[in-house]
Design a protein around this motif. Structure first.
Motif, short mmCIF file in Angstrom:
data_model
loop_
_atom_site.label_atom_id
_atom_site.label_comp_id
_atom_site.label_asym_id
_atom_site.label_seq_id
_atom_site.Cartn_x
_atom_site.Cartn_y
_atom_site.Cartn_z
N ILE A 5 0.85 -1.17 -0.05
CA ILE A 5 -0.08 -0.55 -0.30
C ILE A 5 0.80 1.80 0.09
CG2 ILE A 5 -2.42 1.20 1.01
CD1 ILE A 5 -2.51 -1.45 0.07
N SER A 6 2.51 1.07 0.78
CA SER A 6 2.81 2.21 0.93
C SER A 6 4.03 2.43 0.02
CB SER A 6 3.25 2.84 1.97
OG SER A 6 3.98 1.53 2.77
N SER A 7 5.44 3.02 -0.22
CA SER A 7 6.35 2.68 -1.22
C SER A 7 7.13 1.64 -0.52
CB SER A 7 7.09 3.60 -1.14
OG SER A 7 7.92 3.72 0.54
N ILE A 8 7.86 0.93 -1.46
CA ILE A 8 9.08 -0.40 -1.71
C ILE A 8 10.41 0.03 -2.00
CG2 ILE A 8 9.62 -2.58 -2.69
CD1 ILE A 8 7.04 -2.90 -3.20
N SER A 9 11.35 0.02 -0.59
CA SER A 9 12.16 0.42 -1.15
C SER A 9 13.30 -0.72 -0.51
CB SER A 9 13.13 1.41 0.15
OG SER A 9 12.81 2.49 -0.30
N VAL A 10 14.20 -0.64 -1.53
CA VAL A 10 15.24 -1.80 -2.23
C VAL A 10 16.71 -1.31 -1.91
CG1 VAL A 10 16.48 -4.02 -2.66
CG2 VAL A 10 13.91 -3.21 -3.72
N ASN A 11 17.10 -1.22 -0.68
CA ASN A 11 18.52 -0.70 0.23
C ASN A 11 19.02 -1.62 0.47
OD1 ASN A 11 17.87 1.28 -0.98
ND2 ASN A 11 16.09 2.17 0.53
N GLY A 12 20.86 -0.99 1.71
CA GLY A 12 21.44 -1.63 2.01
C GLY A 12 21.77 -2.96 1.27
N THR A 13 22.55 -2.74 0.39
CA THR A 13 22.73 -3.46 -0.35
C THR A 13 21.89 -4.82 -0.47
OG1 THR A 13 24.81 -3.02 0.54
CG2 THR A 13 25.09 -5.21 -0.91
N GLY A 14 20.66 -4.47 -1.43
CA GLY A 14 19.89 -5.94 -1.15
C GLY A 14 19.25 -5.64 -2.43
N THR A 15 18.74 -6.69 -2.67
CA THR A 15 18.25 -6.95 -4.19
C THR A 15 17.31 -8.54 -3.88
OG1 THR A 15 20.99 -8.15 -4.78
CG2 THR A 15 19.30 -9.83 -5.83
N ILE A 16 15.91 -8.01 -4.55
CA ILE A 16 14.96 -8.31 -5.00
C ILE A 16 14.70 -8.84 -6.62
CG2 ILE A 16 12.19 -8.23 -5.13
CD1 ILE A 16 12.36 -6.15 -3.30
N THR A 17 14.82 -9.98 -6.49
CA THR A 17 14.59 -11.04 -7.77
C THR A 17 12.66 -11.81 -8.13
OG1 THR A 17 16.71 -11.55 -7.92
CG2 THR A 17 14.80 -12.78 -9.16
N VAL A 18 12.24 -10.97 -8.86
CA VAL A 18 11.17 -10.90 -9.81
C VAL A 18 10.69 -12.46 -11.10
CG1 VAL A 18 8.53 -10.38 -9.69
CG2 VAL A 18 10.19 -9.17 -8.82
N ASP A 19 10.96 -13.71 -10.85
CA ASP A 19 11.15 -14.09 -11.82
C ASP A 19 9.69 -14.81 -11.87
OD1 ASP A 19 12.60 -15.89 -13.47
OD2 ASP A 19 13.37 -17.29 -11.58
N GLY A 20 9.54 -15.56 -13.11
CA GLY A 20 8.58 -16.16 -13.88
C GLY A 20 7.58 -15.75 -14.29
N SER A 21 6.86 -16.49 -14.81
CA SER A 21 5.36 -15.89 -15.47
C SER A 21 4.11 -16.00 -14.19
CB SER A 21 4.72 -16.36 -16.44
OG SER A 21 3.39 -16.49 -16.75
N GLY A 22 3.26 -15.13 -14.43
CA GLY A 22 2.28 -15.09 -12.56
C GLY A 22 3.30 -14.10 -11.36
N SER A 23 4.14 -14.14 -11.52
CA SER A 23 5.74 -13.52 -10.41
C SER A 23 5.05 -11.88 -11.19
CB SER A 23 6.80 -13.81 -10.32
OG SER A 23 6.92 -14.97 -9.87
N THR A 24 4.57 -11.32 -9.80
CA THR A 24 4.13 -9.66 -9.80
C THR A 24 4.85 -8.87 -8.91
OG1 THR A 24 2.72 -9.67 -8.63
CG2 THR A 24 2.43 -9.83 -10.79
N LEU A 25 5.61 -7.91 -8.56
CA LEU A 25 5.53 -7.25 -7.10
C LEU A 25 4.86 -5.87 -7.72
CD1 LEU A 25 7.12 -6.21 -5.02
CD2 LEU A 25 9.56 -5.49 -6.84
N SER A 26 4.07 -5.17 -6.82
CA SER A 26 3.07 -4.51 -7.26
C SER A 26 3.39 -3.39 -5.96
CB SER A 26 1.98 -4.60 -7.58
OG SER A 26 0.91 -3.48 -7.91
N SER A 27 3.56 -1.81 -5.56
CA SER A 27 3.19 -0.93 -5.46
C SER A 27 1.83 -0.02 -5.26
CB SER A 27 4.36 0.34 -4.97
OG SER A 27 4.92 0.52 -6.43
N GLN A 28 1.52 -0.48 -6.33
CA GLN A 28 -0.17 -0.14 -6.44
C GLN A 28 -0.08 1.78 -6.98
OE1 GLN A 28 -3.10 -0.47 -3.59
NE2 GLN A 28 -3.03 -2.52 -3.89
#
Length: 222
Positions: A5-28
């Motif tokens: 619902i609020s913001s998404i932050s990728v920090n602090g030597t962080g990694t996010i991987t969104v992989d494959g059909s149907g996989s979603t990342l949404s901040s609206q």
């Protein structure tokens, strides 16, 4: 699936991987920050999808210490955003490859504020498509920006004005269209900066308004 619902932050030597059909990342309608105050990496691949209001890479920090990288790759992989900022307050890299598509519907910024850097690499059929209204600012206020559109099927499409180095006397950066890549802008104002088109079937087109070069920074609008 991840929805915020609020913001998404990728920090602090962080990694996010969104992989494959149907996989979603949404901040609206909120924001996603990659490398907002330190180092962050976001990988979107293999038909995965991301949706965001503001999508910022190497941004949203003072002093400018953010270092963000986004890798969007693979047919069917998409990022849909309202606003895209790369290297607005830090170092931002956006790589789009292998028929992946990023779509923005309002304004875009690549390199803004002194000492900051933006890199956009579009290759192997990747596409950056701006569909709405709002200017795209490149290399403003002392920042640097490098944009490469390389290879057949690779596209940079901007449905409104591009400003290169107009605001605050920035260096305007460089746009390279090579090896069959294509770039299409509705209109372009260049105070400082360079557009290079090289290679068989590489192309640059402008819309109803003409390409204007050597414009005084005082005349620029955001």
């Amino acid at each position: 699936d991840v929805t915020a619902i609020s913001s998404i932050s990728v920090n602090g030597t962080g990694t996010i991987t969104v992989d494959g059909s149907g996989s979603t990342l949404s901040s609206q309608n909120a924001a996603i920050f990659v490398g907002g105050s330190s180092t962050g990496v976001l990988n979107v691949q293999n038909s995965a999808s991301v949706t965001s209001g503001q999508f910022s890479i190497g941004s949203n920090s003072s002093p400018a210490t953010g270092d963000g990288t986004v890798n969007l790759s693979g047919s069917g992989s998409t990022i849909d955003a309202v606003i895209v900022n790369v290297g607005e307050s830090g170092f931002g890299r956006l790589n789009i490859s292998d028929n992946a598509v990023l779509t923005s519907t309002r304004s875009n910024t690549f390199g803004e504020n002194s000492g900051n850097n933006a890199i956009l690499n579009i290759q192997s059929g990747g596409k950056f498509i701006h569909t709405g209204t709002g200017s795209t600012r490149i290399g403003q206020q002392g920042a640097s920006a490098t944009i490469t559109v390389d290879g057949a099927g690779s596209q940079l499409i901007i449905n409104d004005l591009i400003n290169m180095g107009i605001i605050g006397g920035g260096n305007g950066g460089t746009i390279d269209v090579t090896n069959g890549g294509t770039a299409s802008f509705q209109s372009t104002l260049i105070s400082q900066g360079t557009i290079n088109v090289n290679g068989t079937n590489s192309s640059l087109s402008t819309g109803q308004e003409s390409l204007a070069m050597g414009i005084s920074p005082a005349m620029g609008t955001s």
